[in-house]
Design a protein around this motif. Structure first.
Motif, PDB file in Angstrom:
ATOM      1  N   LEU A  13       0.985  -1.067  -0.066  1.00  0.00           N
ATOM      2  CA  LEU A  13      -0.092   0.033  -0.005  1.00  0.00           C
ATOM      3  C   LEU A  13       0.891   1.456   0.015  1.00  0.00           C
ATOM      4  CD1 LEU A  13      -2.666   1.315  -0.022  1.00  0.00           C
ATOM      5  CD2 LEU A  13      -2.685   1.055   2.547  1.00  0.00           C
ATOM      6  N   GLY A  14       1.841   1.120   0.679  1.00  0.00           N
ATOM      7  CA  GLY A  14       2.807   2.300   0.880  1.00  0.00           C
ATOM      8  C   GLY A  14       3.455   2.836  -0.385  1.00  0.00           C
ATOM      9  N   VAL A  15       4.129   1.452  -0.914  1.00  0.00           N
ATOM     10  CA  VAL A  15       4.852   1.910  -2.257  1.00  0.00           C
ATOM     11  C   VAL A  15       4.083   2.419  -3.258  1.00  0.00           C
ATOM     12  CG1 VAL A  15       5.816   0.642  -4.137  1.00  0.00           C
ATOM     13  CG2 VAL A  15       6.442   0.203  -1.954  1.00  0.00           C
ATOM     14  N   LEU A  16       2.637   1.583  -3.450  1.00  0.00           N
ATOM     15  CA  LEU A  16       1.819   2.293  -4.552  1.00  0.00           C
ATOM     16  C   LEU A  16       1.103   3.534  -4.151  1.00  0.00           C
ATOM     17  CD1 LEU A  16      -0.262  -1.170  -5.191  1.00  0.00           C
ATOM     18  CD2 LEU A  16       1.503   0.013  -6.667  1.00  0.00           C
ATOM     19  N   THR A  17       1.096   4.084  -3.163  1.00  0.00           N
ATOM     20  CA  THR A  17       0.585   5.551  -2.535  1.00  0.00           C
ATOM     21  C   THR A  17       1.626   6.412  -2.887  1.00  0.00           C
ATOM     22  OG1 THR A  17      -0.623   4.407  -0.897  1.00  0.00           O
ATOM     23  CG2 THR A  17       0.056   7.078  -0.812  1.00  0.00           C
ATOM     24  N   GLU A  18       2.937   5.899  -2.754  1.00  0.00           N
ATOM     25  CA  GLU A  18       3.868   6.949  -3.306  1.00  0.00           C
ATOM     26  C   GLU A  18       4.212   7.120  -4.972  1.00  0.00           C
ATOM     27  OE1 GLU A  18       7.661   5.540  -1.669  1.00  0.00           O
ATOM     28  OE2 GLU A  18       6.889   5.740   0.510  1.00  0.00           O
ATOM     29  N   ARG A  19       3.745   5.647  -5.626  1.00  0.00           N
ATOM     30  CA  ARG A  19       3.812   5.911  -6.937  1.00  0.00           C
ATOM     31  C   ARG A  19       2.541   6.788  -7.577  1.00  0.00           C
ATOM     32  NH1 ARG A  19       4.150   0.166  -9.749  1.00  0.00           N
ATOM     33  NH2 ARG A  19       3.957   1.290 -11.610  1.00  0.00           N
ATOM     34  N   ILE A  20       1.397   6.857  -6.791  1.00  0.00           N
ATOM     35  CA  ILE A  20       0.217   7.476  -7.050  1.00  0.00           C
ATOM     36  C   ILE A  20       0.652   8.804  -7.074  1.00  0.00           C
ATOM     37  CG2 ILE A  20      -2.076   8.095  -6.344  1.00  0.00           C
ATOM     38  CD1 ILE A  20      -2.518   5.233  -5.734  1.00  0.00           C
ATOM     39  N   GLU A  21       1.138   9.602  -5.922  1.00  0.00           N
ATOM     40  CA  GLU A  21       1.536  10.684  -5.471  1.00  0.00           C
ATOM     41  C   GLU A  21       2.332  11.081  -6.426  1.00  0.00           C
ATOM     42  OE1 GLU A  21       0.499  10.377  -0.610  1.00  0.00           O
ATOM     43  OE2 GLU A  21       2.594  10.288  -1.401  1.00  0.00           O
ATOM     44  N   ALA A  22       3.554  10.646  -6.863  1.00  0.00           N
ATOM     45  CA  ALA A  22       4.477  10.888  -8.059  1.00  0.00           C
ATOM     46  C   ALA A  22       3.858  11.155  -9.347  1.00  0.00           C
ATOM     47  CB  ALA A  22       5.612  10.025  -8.062  1.00  0.00           C
ATOM     48  N   ARG A  23       2.784  10.249  -9.475  1.00  0.00           N
ATOM     49  CA  ARG A  23       2.151  10.502 -10.925  1.00  0.00           C
ATOM     50  C   ARG A  23       1.374  11.348 -11.096  1.00  0.00           C
ATOM     51  NH1 ARG A  23      -1.460   6.865 -14.160  1.00  0.00           N
ATOM     52  NH2 ARG A  23      -1.963   8.458 -15.770  1.00  0.00           N
ATOM     53  N   PHE A  24       0.645  11.663  -9.969  1.00  0.00           N
ATOM     54  CA  PHE A  24      -0.280  12.946  -9.967  1.00  0.00           C
ATOM     55  C   PHE A  24       0.116  14.224  -9.307  1.00  0.00           C
ATOM     56  CE2 PHE A  24      -2.966   9.095 -10.789  1.00  0.00           C
ATOM     57  CZ  PHE A  24      -3.717   9.528 -11.867  1.00  0.00           C
ATOM     58  N   GLY A  25       1.368  14.096  -8.923  1.00  0.00           N
ATOM     59  CA  GLY A  25       1.833  15.407  -8.383  1.00  0.00           C
ATOM     60  C   GLY A  25       1.265  15.942  -7.060  1.00  0.00           C
ATOM     61  N   MET A  26       0.612  15.275  -6.167  1.00  0.00           N
ATOM     62  CA  MET A  26      -0.248  15.644  -5.225  1.00  0.00           C
ATOM     63  C   MET A  26      -0.262  14.421  -4.039  1.00  0.00           C
ATOM     64  SD  MET A  26      -4.138  16.181  -6.372  1.00  0.00           S
ATOM     65  CE  MET A  26      -3.673  17.243  -7.782  1.00  0.00           C
ATOM     66  N   ASP A  27      -0.161  14.488  -2.695  1.00  0.00           N
ATOM     67  CA  ASP A  27      -0.453  13.604  -1.634  1.00  0.00           C
ATOM     68  C   ASP A  27      -1.833  12.982  -2.192  1.00  0.00           C
ATOM     69  OD1 ASP A  27      -2.522  14.619   0.022  1.00  0.00           O
ATOM     70  OD2 ASP A  27      -0.904  15.705   0.920  1.00  0.00           O
ATOM     71  N   ILE A  28      -2.164  11.646  -1.694  1.00  0.00           N
ATOM     72  CA  ILE A  28      -3.234  10.891  -1.639  1.00  0.00           C
ATOM     73  C   ILE A  28      -4.540  11.517  -1.420  1.00  0.00           C
ATOM     74  CG2 ILE A  28      -2.851   9.477   0.130  1.00  0.00           C
ATOM     75  CD1 ILE A  28      -4.073   8.289  -3.213  1.00  0.00           C
ATOM     76  N   GLY A  29      -4.376  12.308  -0.076  1.00  0.00           N
ATOM     77  CA  GLY A  29      -5.502  13.117   0.443  1.00  0.00           C
ATOM     78  C   GLY A  29      -5.966  14.271  -0.596  1.00  0.00           C
ATOM     79  N   GLN A  30      -5.121  15.082  -0.998  1.00  0.00           N
ATOM     80  CA  GLN A  30      -5.304  16.042  -1.934  1.00  0.00           C
ATOM     81  C   GLN A  30      -6.059  15.469  -3.541  1.00  0.00           C
ATOM     82  OE1 GLN A  30      -1.395  17.498  -2.158  1.00  0.00           O
ATOM     83  NE2 GLN A  30      -1.845  19.420  -1.228  1.00  0.00           N
ATOM     84  N   LEU A  31      -5.429  14.429  -3.711  1.00  0.00           N
ATOM     85  CA  LEU A  31      -5.928  13.504  -4.877  1.00  0.00           C
ATOM     86  C   LEU A  31      -7.355  13.150  -4.766  1.00  0.00           C
ATOM     87  CD1 LEU A  31      -5.370  12.808  -7.834  1.00  0.00           C
ATOM     88  CD2 LEU A  31      -4.383  10.487  -6.846  1.00  0.00           C
ATOM     89  N   LYS A  32      -7.718  12.597  -3.392  1.00  0.00           N
ATOM     90  CA  LYS A  32      -9.038  12.176  -3.253  1.00  0.00           C
ATOM     91  C   LYS A  32     -10.086  13.521  -3.160  1.00  0.00           C
ATOM     92  CE  LYS A  32      -7.772   8.187  -0.708  1.00  0.00           C
ATOM     93  NZ  LYS A  32      -7.840   7.577   0.653  1.00  0.00           N
ATOM     94  N   ALA A  33      -9.535  14.291  -2.371  1.00  0.00           N
ATOM     95  CA  ALA A  33     -10.503  15.523  -2.539  1.00  0.00           C
ATOM     96  C   ALA A  33     -10.716  15.954  -3.904  1.00  0.00           C
ATOM     97  CB  ALA A  33      -9.577  16.518  -1.671  1.00  0.00           C
ATOM     98  N   ALA A  34      -9.813  16.121  -4.769  1.00  0.00           N
ATOM     99  CA  ALA A  34      -9.881  16.725  -6.181  1.00  0.00           C
ATOM    100  C   ALA A  34     -10.760  15.785  -6.758  1.00  0.00           C
ATOM    101  CB  ALA A  34      -8.430  16.735  -6.881  1.00  0.00           C
ATOM    102  N   VAL A  35     -10.599  14.364  -6.850  1.00  0.00           N
ATOM    103  CA  VAL A  35     -11.506  13.646  -7.505  1.00  0.00           C
ATOM    104  C   VAL A  35     -12.919  13.670  -6.910  1.00  0.00           C
ATOM    105  CG1 VAL A  35     -12.199  11.120  -7.779  1.00  0.00           C
ATOM    106  CG2 VAL A  35      -9.769  11.946  -8.225  1.00  0.00           C
ATOM    107  N   ALA A  36     -13.100  13.951  -5.630  1.00  0.00           N
ATOM    108  CA  ALA A  36     -14.362  13.828  -4.951  1.00  0.00           C
ATOM    109  C   ALA A  36     -15.236  15.104  -5.437  1.00  0.00           C
ATOM    110  CB  ALA A  36     -14.280  13.976  -3.560  1.00  0.00           C
ATOM    111  N   ALA A  37     -14.353  16.334  -5.880  1.00  0.00           N
ATOM    112  CA  ALA A  37     -14.781  17.708  -6.240  1.00  0.00           C
ATOM    113  C   ALA A  37     -15.298  17.520  -7.758  1.00  0.00           C
ATOM    114  CB  ALA A  37     -13.827  18.687  -6.032  1.00  0.00           C
ATOM    115  N   SER A  38     -14.420  16.739  -8.463  1.00  0.00           N
ATOM    116  CA  SER A  38     -14.787  16.693  -9.934  1.00  0.00           C
ATOM    117  C   SER A  38     -14.494  15.422 -10.359  1.00  0.00           C
ATOM    118  CB  SER A  38     -14.042  17.907 -10.624  1.00  0.00           C
ATOM    119  OG  SER A  38     -14.392  17.994 -12.011  1.00  0.00           O
TER     120      SER A  38
END
Length: 159
Positions: A13-38
């Motif tokens: 989970l940690g490794v994949l979370t880091e890869r997600i954050e690197a891919r989208f340029g934001m931490d997972i919490g920010q990405l979840k908020a952005a996806v929830a908003a739009s």
């Protein structure tokens, strides 16, 4: 879990979370908020956030199953009893679920993964307006009307 059975392997989970954050340029919490908003703004991000959540859920189930198994094993004599074996099977099932979800997240993060090129082409095709019907159409023939000669000949060649 620091003494877990699967700690010898990398923290999936940690490794994949880091890869997600690197891919989208934001931490997972920010990405979840952005996806929830739009959610429609970036379908790739929406898919990754969904599957990351499922992965986190599976990891939590696995952690609990491992804890339960370790507790049972500490109270066992030399051989495990049936309830302990059931706990071991629960751990195996949780590992399978977690690993399957991790594979989906890895696939979503890999732009060159098998099937991705076809998927991208399919998405583009759906976005392009069609110039006409997908299948040639013609008016239905009323019942009792003889079929055109071309259809009658086709029927003969098939027989």
């Amino acid at each position: 879990m620091s003494d877990g059975i699967t700690d010898g392997a990398e923290d999936v989970l940690g490794v994949l979370t880091e890869r997600i954050e690197a891919r989208f340029g934001m931490d997972i919490g920010q990405l979840k908020a952005a996806v929830a908003a739009s959610p429609a703004a970036n379908p790739d991000a929406t898919d990754v956030v969904k599957w990351h959540g499922l992965l986190a859920q599976a990891q939590s189930v696995l952690d609990r199953a491992e804890d339960d198994l370790l507790a049972a094993l500490e109270t066992q004599p030399s051989e495990a009893d049936d309830p302990t074996m059931d706990l071991a099977r629960r751990v195996n099932a949780a590992v399978t679920t977690r690993d399957g979800r991790a594979m989906v997240v890895r696939w979503l993060l890999d732009p060159d993964a098998p099937g991705k090129k076809d998927l991208a082409a399919e998405r583009l095709a759906r976005l392009r307006p069609r110039s006409g019907p997908a299948v040639p159409t013609s008016a239905p023939v009323p019942a009792g009307t003889p079929a055109p000669a071309s259809v009658r000949q086709m029927g003969r060649s098939v027989r």
